[in-house]
Scaffold this motif. Sequence first.
Motif, short mmCIF file in Angstrom:
data_model
loop_
_atom_site.label_atom_id
_atom_site.label_comp_id
_atom_site.label_asym_id
_atom_site.label_seq_id
_atom_site.Cartn_x
_atom_site.Cartn_y
_atom_site.Cartn_z
N THR A 1 0.76 -1.16 0.13
CA THR A 1 -0.06 -0.08 0.00
C THR A 1 0.96 1.29 0.06
O THR A 1 1.80 1.44 0.61
CB THR A 1 -1.09 0.09 1.54
OG1 THR A 1 -1.83 -1.17 1.27
CG2 THR A 1 -1.82 1.37 1.37
N LEU B 1 -0.09 8.44 -0.65
CA LEU B 1 -0.07 9.25 -1.72
C LEU B 1 -0.54 10.36 -1.04
O LEU B 1 -1.45 10.58 -0.65
CB LEU B 1 -0.67 8.78 -2.84
CG LEU B 1 -0.65 9.95 -4.00
CD1 LEU B 1 0.58 10.25 -4.72
CD2 LEU B 1 -1.81 9.70 -4.97
N LEU C 1 -8.60 5.94 -6.01
CA LEU C 1 -7.71 5.12 -6.01
C LEU C 1 -7.75 4.05 -4.93
O LEU C 1 -8.14 4.61 -3.93
CB LEU C 1 -6.32 5.85 -5.50
CG LEU C 1 -5.84 6.87 -6.42
CD1 LEU C 1 -4.90 7.75 -5.84
CD2 LEU C 1 -5.34 6.25 -7.61
N THR D 1 -3.74 1.87 -2.39
CA THR D 1 -3.42 3.58 -1.92
C THR D 1 -3.93 3.93 -0.82
O THR D 1 -4.97 3.99 -0.71
CB THR D 1 -3.46 4.56 -3.12
OG1 THR D 1 -2.85 3.72 -4.40
CG2 THR D 1 -2.66 5.66 -3.14
N ARG E 1 -1.28 6.72 -10.72
CA ARG E 1 -0.85 5.49 -10.76
C ARG E 1 0.34 5.49 -11.22
O ARG E 1 1.48 4.75 -10.43
CB ARG E 1 -1.64 4.18 -11.34
CG ARG E 1 -2.89 4.01 -10.49
CD ARG E 1 -3.67 2.95 -11.41
NE ARG E 1 -4.34 3.28 -12.25
CZ ARG E 1 -5.92 3.81 -11.85
NH1 ARG E 1 -6.20 3.78 -10.60
NH2 ARG E 1 -6.40 4.37 -12.91
N ILE F 1 2.57 6.63 -8.16
CA ILE F 1 2.43 5.74 -6.86
C ILE F 1 3.72 4.81 -7.27
O ILE F 1 4.42 4.32 -6.23
CB ILE F 1 1.06 5.15 -7.06
CG1 ILE F 1 0.14 6.12 -6.30
CG2 ILE F 1 1.24 3.91 -6.03
CD1 ILE F 1 -1.35 5.93 -6.36
#
Length: 200
Positions: free
Chosen positions: A7, A10, A34, A38, A177, A180
Motif C-alpha cells: 500500500t 500518496l 484510488l 493506495t 498510478r 505511485i
Amino acid sequence: MAAVTRTANLALISGSTRHGSTNTAVVLSLVELLGDTTRPVSYLDLAKLPHFNPDDDVEPLPAEVVRLRGIIAEADAVLFCTPEYAGDLPGSFKNLLDWTVGGMEIVDKPVGWINASSSPTGAEGAHRALRTVLGYTGAEIVEAACVRVPVPRAAVDPESGRITDPAVREGIGEAARTLIDAGLKRRDSVRDGEDGGEGQ
Ligand SMILES: Cc1cc2nc3c(=O)[nH]c(=O)nc-3n(C[C@H](O)[C@H](O)[C@H](O)COP(=O)(O)O)c2cc1C
C-alpha cells in the motif's frame, strides 16, 4: 507463497483556495478513485498556513506547518494540482512550497502534477514555475507523472466537488498510478540501501 500487497501513501496537494475548485476536484476525485492499494491523504488547507518567514522556521513550528510536513514525510510520493494566477503560481501555493524547503521531507521524494487547466495557454507559466521551485526543494520530479488533463468547470459536480466525466477520471487516475509506482520503487531502493543491498 501468497502475493504481498503493498500500500502506497500518496499525498495530494491542491494549490487552489477557491470553493468549487477544479484542482481540488482532482484531489477529491483521486481520493475516491484510488482503490485499496493506495492510502491517499489530501492537503487542502494552504490558506491556514502562516506567511513563510525564515525566523518562524524553528521549533516550535506553527501547528499547520507540522501537519503539512508530516503528510509529506509519511508519503511515498506527492502529487500537486495548482491553478495559474497572473502567469505564475498562486502566491498562497508558493507560500506552501516555501514551507517545504526547510523541512527537508520532500528531498528525493517522487513528485508529479496534474495540470487541470482548460485555458488555451495551458497554465504553462505556473507549471514552469512549479518545476523550478520543486527543483530547488530537492524533490525528484517524475516526468511521466507530470501531465495535463484539462478539467472544465462543467466537469465538476457542484454537490460533491468531484469530477464526473469518466474520461477525465481515467486520465487523472493513470497519472496518479504512474507516480505511485515511482514512489513504491523509491521505497524499495531506500529499503535495499538500508539492508546494505541484501535480500535481493
Ligand atoms: C487573479 C486571477 C488570475 C488568473 N490568471 C490566470 C493566468 O494567468 N492564466 C490562466 O490560464 N488562468 C488564470 N486565471 C484563471 C484560473 O487559473 C482558473 O480560474 C482556474 O480554474 C482556477 O483553478 P481552480 O478552479 O482550481 O480554482 C486567473 C484567475 C484569477 C482569479
